[in-house]
Design an enzyme around this catalytic site. Structure first.
Site, PDB file in Angstrom:
ATOM      1  N   GLY A  28      -9.336  45.193 -25.246  1.00  0.00           N
ATOM      2  CA  GLY A  28      -9.146  46.441 -25.973  1.00  0.00           C
ATOM      3  C   GLY A  28     -10.029  47.535 -25.401  1.00  0.00           C
ATOM      4  O   GLY A  28     -11.122  47.264 -24.902  1.00  0.00           O
ATOM      5  N   ARG A  83      -7.651  44.327 -34.116  1.00  0.00           N
ATOM      6  CA  ARG A  83      -8.774  45.156 -34.544  1.00  0.00           C
ATOM      7  C   ARG A  83      -8.638  45.361 -36.051  1.00  0.00           C
ATOM      8  O   ARG A  83      -7.523  45.545 -36.551  1.00  0.00           O
ATOM      9  CB  ARG A  83      -8.766  46.531 -33.851  1.00  0.00           C
ATOM     10  CG  ARG A  83      -9.102  46.519 -32.367  1.00  0.00           C
ATOM     11  CD  ARG A  83     -10.584  46.227 -32.115  1.00  0.00           C
ATOM     12  NE  ARG A  83     -10.945  46.257 -30.705  1.00  0.00           N
ATOM     13  CZ  ARG A  83     -10.963  45.205 -29.893  1.00  0.00           C
ATOM     14  NH1 ARG A  83     -10.633  44.016 -30.335  1.00  0.00           N
ATOM     15  NH2 ARG A  83     -11.328  45.351 -28.627  1.00  0.00           N
ATOM     16  N   GLU A 119     -17.569  45.767 -38.645  1.00  0.00           N
ATOM     17  CA  GLU A 119     -18.131  44.582 -37.992  1.00  0.00           C
ATOM     18  C   GLU A 119     -19.531  44.929 -37.527  1.00  0.00           C
ATOM     19  O   GLU A 119     -19.691  45.982 -36.894  1.00  0.00           O
ATOM     20  CB  GLU A 119     -17.269  44.168 -36.797  1.00  0.00           C
ATOM     21  CG  GLU A 119     -15.913  43.622 -37.213  1.00  0.00           C
ATOM     22  CD  GLU A 119     -15.014  43.275 -36.038  1.00  0.00           C
ATOM     23  OE1 GLU A 119     -15.506  43.261 -34.886  1.00  0.00           O
ATOM     24  OE2 GLU A 119     -13.833  43.037 -36.258  1.00  0.00           O
ATOM     25  N   HIS A 147     -15.070  37.800 -35.225  1.00  0.00           N
ATOM     26  CA  HIS A 147     -14.563  38.371 -33.961  1.00  0.00           C
ATOM     27  C   HIS A 147     -14.938  37.481 -32.756  1.00  0.00           C
ATOM     28  O   HIS A 147     -15.640  37.916 -31.852  1.00  0.00           O
ATOM     29  CB  HIS A 147     -15.098  39.796 -33.758  1.00  0.00           C
ATOM     30  CG  HIS A 147     -14.225  40.608 -32.823  1.00  0.00           C
ATOM     31  ND1 HIS A 147     -14.126  41.977 -32.877  1.00  0.00           N
ATOM     32  CD2 HIS A 147     -13.429  40.236 -31.788  1.00  0.00           C
ATOM     33  CE1 HIS A 147     -13.307  42.414 -31.934  1.00  0.00           C
ATOM     34  NE2 HIS A 147     -12.867  41.367 -31.247  1.00  0.00           N
ATOM     35  N   ILE A 148     -14.436  36.241 -32.826  1.00  0.00           N
ATOM     36  CA  ILE A 148     -14.770  35.266 -31.774  1.00  0.00           C
ATOM     37  C   ILE A 148     -13.564  34.928 -30.906  1.00  0.00           C
ATOM     38  O   ILE A 148     -13.567  33.937 -30.190  1.00  0.00           O
ATOM     39  CB  ILE A 148     -15.323  33.953 -32.382  1.00  0.00           C
ATOM     40  CG1 ILE A 148     -14.349  33.412 -33.444  1.00  0.00           C
ATOM     41  CG2 ILE A 148     -16.716  34.147 -32.963  1.00  0.00           C
ATOM     42  CD1 ILE A 148     -14.587  31.958 -33.811  1.00  0.00           C
TER      43      ILE A 148
END
Ligand code: DGY
Length: 341
Positions: A97, A258, A287, A306-307
């Site tokens: 991203g 996202r 986050e 967010h892994i």
């Protein structure tokens, strides 16, 4: 001992190229970047690495650099680019991203950008599947029952019933590289149908036996919805209260893209009010998610921090590709994975 006069022309060219490249200065924003990137870059450039996390370190170190090695945490905007100076011509982001980067600013300054698509597809698709399985089979709730000693001692055939993936209709929002990797995995789960939506029908969709539909059709007919589209002005907050109201009550919602694609408050009320069955989220807003977030209180949500791309091999490949993109950009060559500006 080899004398200068006996240097092979190729060796000389290599050395000169190295000397030439030496003048390039590269800033790596993340102090913990995989070693492979550092090793590749230091062969040809002067490398500065931030000594800590956060924008202030980057603002301190970016002045005068020719290239920037960043990741999705580093906001690259006018302020940062102004501090860097006009010699900054190459940016490599160690992420697929690039919503953290102001593309218009890059375009107006003639700065090349490279990202890291493809190398992370399988790792992210694995997390999407993990979340789909965990959310549909009520993992969070089940674990809480064990921890809180509320696992009934009598066997109840109605207890903890989940949703089947086999035989289900899947909706994928964004059939890009990651969306396709998710679809490939789902085929092995014997799903009945895969629907997808996006800007246009894709030959890859046809090859996967997936059907191109509009968002509304996908929304109403899917048992599982996977969000795999990038964050853009168009996708920002696209999963809102309207979206969740149209989903099946038995529907499972997965987001590995996202957090900003989702109106999180709307998702929370849909989960609380039984408008949808469950959600699995690898991304959220903000986050890091605060420990007192409402999302953590819900037992029909599975959360991971967010892994998606976080495997040793994938992160090494992302780091390698980012460094290679930077070296190619500095050398005036086309990057391996350029972002079209
Ligand atoms: C990516 O590469 O975009 C991942 O989401 C990590 O930010």
């Amino acid at each position: 001992m080899i004398s200068k006069s006996s240097w092979h022309p190729l060796l000389l060219t290599l050395l000169l190229t190295t000397v030439e490249m030496k003048k390039f200065k590269v800033l790596i924003t993340n102090p913990n970047v995989p070693r492979v990137a550092y090793d590749l870059l230091t062969q040809a450039c002067d490398v500065v690495t931030n000594q800590g996390y956060g924008r202030n370190y980057t603002l301190e170190n970016i002045k005068g650099v020719d290239a920037l090695f960043c990741d999705s945490q580093a906001k690259v905007d006018k302020e940062l680019l102004d501090v860097a100076g006009s010699q900054l011509k190459v940016i490599g982001t160690m992420s697929a991203g690039y919503n953290h980067i102001d593309l218009n600013e890059l375009k107006s300054r003639d700065i090349k950008l490279g990202n890291t698509p493809v190398v992370l597809d399988e790792a992210v698709a694995d997390v999407a599947m993990m979340l789909a399985m965990a959310a549909s089979r009520r993992l969070t709730e089940g674990r809480r029952h064990i921890e809180q000693n509320t696992w009934p001692s009598d066997w109840d055939p109605q207890w903890m019933l989940g949703q089947d993936i086999a035989g289900s209709t899947i909706g994928i929002i964004g059939l890009g590289n990651i969306g396709q990797s998710i679809a490939k995995r789902l085929k092995g789960f014997d799903v009945a149908k895969i629907l997808y939506t996006g800007h246009r029908e894709k030959p890859e969709g046809k090859a996967l036996g997936a059907e191109f539909v509009n968002l509304d059709t996908l929304n109403k007919n899917s048992d599982f919805i996977f969000v795999a589209a990038p964050l853009t002005n168009e996708t920002n907050q696209m999963c809102n209260s309207d979206f969740f109201a149209k989903m099946k009550k038995t529907g499972v919602f997965i987001n590995i893209s996202r957090g900003q694609l989702v109106d999180q408050e709307a998702l929370i009320s849909a989960l609380k009010n039984g408008e949808i069955f469950a959600a699995g989220l690898d991304v959220m807003t903000p986050e890091p998610l605060p420990a007192d977030s409402e999302l953590l209180k819900l037992s029909n949500v599975v959360l991971t921090p967010h892994i998606g791309s976080a495997t040793l091999n994938t992160r090494n490949e992302m780091a390698r590709l980012t460094a290679q993109n930077i070296l190619r950009g500095l050398g005036g060559e086309e990057m391996f994975t350029p972002v079209k500006l």
